[in-house]
Design an enzyme around this catalytic site. Structure first.
Site, PDB file in Angstrom:
ATOM      1  N   ASP A  19       3.524  -0.010  -6.598  1.00 54.96           N
ATOM      2  CA  ASP A  19       4.675  -0.595  -7.290  1.00 54.96           C
ATOM      3  C   ASP A  19       4.191  -1.728  -8.197  1.00 54.96           C
ATOM      4  O   ASP A  19       2.980  -1.895  -8.411  1.00 54.96           O
ATOM      5  CB  ASP A  19       5.777  -1.009  -6.289  1.00 54.96           C
ATOM      6  N   CYS A  76       1.656  -1.514  -2.103  1.00 52.27           N
ATOM      7  CA  CYS A  76       2.785  -2.327  -2.563  1.00 52.27           C
ATOM      8  C   CYS A  76       2.467  -3.769  -2.204  1.00 52.27           C
ATOM      9  O   CYS A  76       1.287  -4.107  -2.063  1.00 52.27           O
ATOM     10  CB  CYS A  76       4.110  -1.823  -1.979  1.00 52.27           C
ATOM     11  N   THR A  78       3.102  -5.548   0.595  1.00 53.03           N
ATOM     12  CA  THR A  78       2.583  -5.639   1.964  1.00 53.03           C
ATOM     13  C   THR A  78       1.886  -4.365   2.436  1.00 53.03           C
ATOM     14  O   THR A  78       1.210  -4.378   3.458  1.00 53.03           O
ATOM     15  CB  THR A  78       3.746  -5.886   2.944  1.00 53.03           C
ATOM     16  N   HIS A 109      -9.602   8.472  14.490  1.00 50.26           N
ATOM     17  CA  HIS A 109      -8.717   8.827  15.607  1.00 50.26           C
ATOM     18  C   HIS A 109      -7.377   9.392  15.163  1.00 50.26           C
ATOM     19  O   HIS A 109      -6.801  10.215  15.865  1.00 50.26           O
ATOM     20  CB  HIS A 109      -8.459   7.598  16.491  1.00 50.26           C
ATOM     21  N   HIS A 144      -8.527  13.606  20.080  1.00 48.75           N
ATOM     22  CA  HIS A 144      -7.724  12.992  19.013  1.00 48.75           C
ATOM     23  C   HIS A 144      -6.931  14.058  18.252  1.00 48.75           C
ATOM     24  O   HIS A 144      -5.838  13.783  17.769  1.00 48.75           O
ATOM     25  CB  HIS A 144      -8.616  12.192  18.079  1.00 48.75           C
TER      26      HIS A 144
HETATM   27  C1  RB5 Z   1       8.422  -6.006  -3.622  1.00 45.42           C
HETATM   28  O1  RB5 Z   1       8.921  -7.292  -3.787  1.00 45.42           O
HETATM   29  C2  RB5 Z   1       8.014  -5.787  -2.179  1.00 45.42           C
HETATM   30  O2  RB5 Z   1       9.146  -5.783  -1.368  1.00 45.42           O
HETATM   31  C3  RB5 Z   1       7.216  -4.508  -2.033  1.00 45.42           C
HETATM   32  O3  RB5 Z   1       6.107  -4.546  -2.854  1.00 45.42           O
HETATM   33  C4  RB5 Z   1       6.697  -4.209  -0.639  1.00 45.42           C
HETATM   34  O4  RB5 Z   1       5.975  -5.278  -0.128  1.00 45.42           O
HETATM   35  C5  RB5 Z   1       7.669  -3.662   0.303  1.00 45.42           C
HETATM   36  O5  RB5 Z   1       7.391  -3.335   1.454  1.00 45.42           O
END
Ligand code: RB5
Length: 159
Positions: A19, A76, A78, A109, A144
């Site tokens: 993203d 993304c 996180t 695994h 596994h």
């Molecule tokens: C975008 O602000 C953020 O929410 C996205 O990149 C991601 O971390 C979502 O899980």
């Protein structure tokens, strides 16, 4: 689908999706993969405008399950949202890995076929290390395999 670096016929193909939080990270990882000789299919956004990560998680997942790509990388902020989306595609095993040990074990695994991480969590050099070790690790099979089969069986049951 945009190829960042086309490879030879037998070159391993990696689908990469992201993203808006991970445009720079995606470029750095893609360049790294090209240097390593992988073919990279760019399924992510190249724009900094806010966009919706589920779109890209699904695209990466579908590219892997259809066989267009051998493995996928989804990034993304996180790694969480895009992994949740990728995991909704039947056949996907997407794992969020913020360091190399988990990344290696996700292959050995769990036979992960999509690697996810957060561009707001790991730096570019750590990301390259995670990606490199993930791609070099191999599924161990054996007990596994049974457990991975059990995970995939869940997809075949109605709730
Ligand atoms: C975008 O602000 C953020 O929410 C996205 O990149 C991601 O971390 C979502 O899980």
């Amino acid at each position: 689908m945009k190829k960042i670096c086309p490879g030879e016929e037998e070159t391993m193909k990696i689908a990469i999706g992201n993203d808006h939080t991970a445009v720079e990270m995606k470029r750095a990882v893609a360049d790294f993969l090209c240097e390593k000789g992988y073919e990279v299919l760019n399924l992510g956004t190249d724009a900094e405008e806010s966009c919706d990560y589920p779109v890209y998680g699904e695209k990466v997942g579908r590219a892997v399950v259809s066989g267009e790509a051998d493995l996928g990388i989804a990034i993304c902020g996180t790694g969480l949202g895009i992994s949740l989306a990728a995991n909704k595609v039947k056949g996907v095993r997407a794992c969020v890995c913020s360091e190399p040990y988990t990344a290696v074990m996700s292959r050995r695994h769990n036979n992960a076929n999509v690697l996810c991480f957060g561009a707001r969590v790991v730096g570019i050099e750590m990301a390259k290390m995670i990606v490199e070790q993930w791609l070099e690790a191999e599924f161990e099979g054996g007990r596994h395999q049974r457990r991975v089969d059990m995970i995939m069986d869940i997809e075949t049951r109605d709730n």
